[in-house]
Design a protein around this motif. Sequence first.
Motif, PDB file in Angstrom:
ATOM      1  N   ARG A 218       0.831  -1.209   0.000  1.00 33.86           N
ATOM      2  CA  ARG A 218       0.000   0.000   0.000  1.00 33.86           C
ATOM      3  C   ARG A 218       0.866   1.260   0.000  1.00 33.86           C
ATOM      4  N   GLU A 219       1.901   1.268   0.844  1.00 31.70           N
ATOM      5  CA  GLU A 219       2.807   2.414   0.889  1.00 31.70           C
ATOM      6  C   GLU A 219       3.494   2.611  -0.455  1.00 31.70           C
ATOM      7  N   ALA A 220       3.953   1.527  -1.043  1.00 31.96           N
ATOM      8  CA  ALA A 220       4.608   1.607  -2.354  1.00 31.96           C
ATOM      9  C   ALA A 220       3.644   2.164  -3.395  1.00 31.96           C
ATOM     10  N   GLY A 221       2.404   1.692  -3.363  1.00 32.64           N
ATOM     11  CA  GLY A 221       1.403   2.167  -4.321  1.00 32.64           C
ATOM     12  C   GLY A 221       1.097   3.645  -4.185  1.00 32.64           C
ATOM     13  N   LEU A 222       0.988   4.099  -2.950  1.00 32.62           N
ATOM     14  CA  LEU A 222       0.715   5.521  -2.706  1.00 32.62           C
ATOM     15  C   LEU A 222       1.875   6.397  -3.184  1.00 32.62           C
ATOM     16  N   ILE A 223       3.088   5.970  -2.854  1.00 32.05           N
ATOM     17  CA  ILE A 223       4.261   6.751  -3.265  1.00 32.05           C
ATOM     18  C   ILE A 223       4.389   6.741  -4.778  1.00 32.05           C
ATOM     19  N   LYS A 224       4.185   5.587  -5.372  1.00 35.15           N
ATOM     20  CA  LYS A 224       4.277   5.462  -6.831  1.00 35.15           C
ATOM     21  C   LYS A 224       3.279   6.398  -7.515  1.00 35.15           C
ATOM     22  N   ALA A 225       2.079   6.460  -6.982  1.00 35.55           N
ATOM     23  CA  ALA A 225       1.060   7.352  -7.547  1.00 35.55           C
ATOM     24  C   ALA A 225       1.499   8.810  -7.453  1.00 35.55           C
ATOM     25  N   ALA A 226       2.096   9.196  -6.328  1.00 37.76           N
ATOM     26  CA  ALA A 226       2.540  10.578  -6.131  1.00 37.76           C
ATOM     27  C   ALA A 226       3.753  10.920  -6.998  1.00 37.76           C
ATOM     28  N   MET A 227       4.544   9.919  -7.372  1.00 36.49           N
ATOM     29  CA  MET A 227       5.779  10.133  -8.148  1.00 36.49           C
ATOM     30  C   MET A 227       5.537  10.138  -9.660  1.00 36.49           C
ATOM     31  N   SER A 228       4.334   9.853 -10.079  1.00 38.93           N
ATOM     32  CA  SER A 228       4.016   9.745 -11.496  1.00 38.93           C
ATOM     33  C   SER A 228       4.257  11.050 -12.249  1.00 38.93           C
ATOM     34  N   ARG A 229       4.730  10.925 -13.467  1.00 39.09           N
ATOM     35  CA  ARG A 229       4.948  12.124 -14.301  1.00 39.09           C
ATOM     36  C   ARG A 229       3.620  12.811 -14.625  1.00 39.09           C
ATOM     37  N   ASP A 230       2.503  12.075 -14.489  1.00 43.98           N
ATOM     38  CA  ASP A 230       1.190  12.694 -14.704  1.00 43.98           C
ATOM     39  C   ASP A 230       0.814  13.625 -13.544  1.00 43.98           C
ATOM     40  N   ILE A 231       1.350  13.343 -12.374  1.00 45.59           N
ATOM     41  CA  ILE A 231       1.085  14.180 -11.202  1.00 45.59           C
ATOM     42  C   ILE A 231       2.122  15.288 -11.096  1.00 45.59           C
ATOM     43  N   LEU A 232       3.390  14.913 -11.263  1.00 42.77           N
ATOM     44  CA  LEU A 232       4.483  15.894 -11.223  1.00 42.77           C
ATOM     45  C   LEU A 232       4.614  16.486 -12.622  1.00 42.77           C
ATOM     46  N   TYR A 233       3.692  17.359 -12.934  1.00 43.40           N
ATOM     47  CA  TYR A 233       3.563  17.871 -14.289  1.00 43.40           C
ATOM     48  C   TYR A 233       4.462  19.092 -14.490  1.00 43.40           C
ATOM     49  N   PHE A 234       5.775  18.825 -14.466  1.00 43.63           N
ATOM     50  CA  PHE A 234       6.779  19.859 -14.674  1.00 43.63           C
ATOM     51  C   PHE A 234       7.682  19.414 -15.810  1.00 43.63           C
ATOM     52  N   LYS A 235       8.408  20.354 -16.371  1.00 42.94           N
ATOM     53  CA  LYS A 235       9.385  20.009 -17.403  1.00 42.94           C
ATOM     54  C   LYS A 235      10.633  19.427 -16.745  1.00 42.94           C
ATOM     55  N   LEU A 236      11.326  18.588 -17.512  1.00 41.16           N
ATOM     56  CA  LEU A 236      12.610  18.054 -17.055  1.00 41.16           C
ATOM     57  C   LEU A 236      13.646  19.164 -17.099  1.00 41.16           C
ATOM     58  N   PRO A 237      14.614  19.249 -16.250  1.00 43.92           N
ATOM     59  CA  PRO A 237      14.973  18.325 -15.174  1.00 43.92           C
ATOM     60  C   PRO A 237      14.262  18.624 -13.853  1.00 43.92           C
ATOM     61  N   LEU A 238      13.448  19.678 -13.812  1.00 49.08           N
ATOM     62  CA  LEU A 238      12.774  20.053 -12.570  1.00 49.08           C
ATOM     63  C   LEU A 238      11.929  18.909 -12.024  1.00 49.08           C
ATOM     64  N   ARG A 239      11.216  18.205 -12.901  1.00 56.44           N
ATOM     65  CA  ARG A 239      10.358  17.096 -12.464  1.00 56.44           C
ATOM     66  C   ARG A 239      11.162  16.042 -11.688  1.00 56.44           C
ATOM     67  N   ASP A 240      12.335  15.657 -12.217  1.00 55.22           N
ATOM     68  CA  ASP A 240      13.141  14.628 -11.559  1.00 55.22           C
ATOM     69  C   ASP A 240      13.752  15.125 -10.249  1.00 55.22           C
ATOM     70  N   GLU A 241      13.992  16.432 -10.159  1.00 57.46           N
ATOM     71  CA  GLU A 241      14.508  17.007  -8.912  1.00 57.46           C
ATOM     72  C   GLU A 241      13.419  17.032  -7.839  1.00 57.46           C
ATOM     73  N   ILE A 242      12.214  17.427  -8.221  1.00 61.60           N
ATOM     74  CA  ILE A 242      11.091  17.446  -7.273  1.00 61.60           C
ATOM     75  C   ILE A 242      10.761  16.021  -6.833  1.00 61.60           C
ATOM     76  N   ARG A 243      10.753  15.082  -7.786  1.00 63.99           N
ATOM     77  CA  ARG A 243      10.496  13.672  -7.462  1.00 63.99           C
ATOM     78  C   ARG A 243      11.516  13.174  -6.432  1.00 63.99           C
ATOM     79  N   ALA A 244      12.782  13.523  -6.615  1.00 67.33           N
ATOM     80  CA  ALA A 244      13.828  13.082  -5.689  1.00 67.33           C
ATOM     81  C   ALA A 244      13.582  13.639  -4.284  1.00 67.33           C
ATOM     82  N   ARG A 245      13.239  14.893  -4.187  1.00 69.16           N
ATOM     83  CA  ARG A 245      12.999  15.505  -2.877  1.00 69.16           C
ATOM     84  C   ARG A 245      11.809  14.859  -2.167  1.00 69.16           C
ATOM     85  N   LEU A 246      10.710  14.678  -2.922  1.00 73.80           N
ATOM     86  CA  LEU A 246       9.517  14.057  -2.336  1.00 73.80           C
ATOM     87  C   LEU A 246       9.782  12.614  -1.928  1.00 73.80           C
TER      88      LEU A 246
END
Length: 154
Positions: A114-142
């Motif tokens: 369940r924890e993995a699923g929740l985190i995976k959903a939050a890390m999706s590029r559909d949710i983190l709708y930013f341009k690269l490389p910002l998206r990968d930086e925000i994903r790393a922080r979260l």
Amino acid sequence: MRNASDMIEQYLKNILMQSPAGVIEIQRNELAERFQCVPSQINYVISTRFTLEKGYIVESKRGGGGYIRIQKVQLSSQGVILDHVLSTIGDHIDQTSSEGLLYQLEEGGFITCREAGLIKAAMSRDILYFKLPLRDEIRARLLKAMLLSLLSHP
């Protein structure tokens, strides 16, 4: 019915679990023969399902006596796990690598499905709708914040 890739993956994981050292050496051609597939199918399974992000070290030696060595990375102590998480994530991480890390932590029993699923959903590029490389930086922080919180408070 499962596909050939799933059966090859499961076979390799089973023999890895039976190995006292957590290491196996296989011959690509012999495995292809066993599963009646082409050697490139074996390459595909190993390169996509036995990655470092998923907790495996793979070495390959080509040629006549060539082999593929697969080793399961053991995450044993809290400090080792946290170090692994931090070094894997770094300052940026793409979606595929983050999913591989979550898979490894779930498979090792460090986080729940369940924890993995929740985190995976939050890390999706559909949710983190930013341009690269910002998206990968925000994903790393979260991802760091979520995993450090979960892993530091079992």
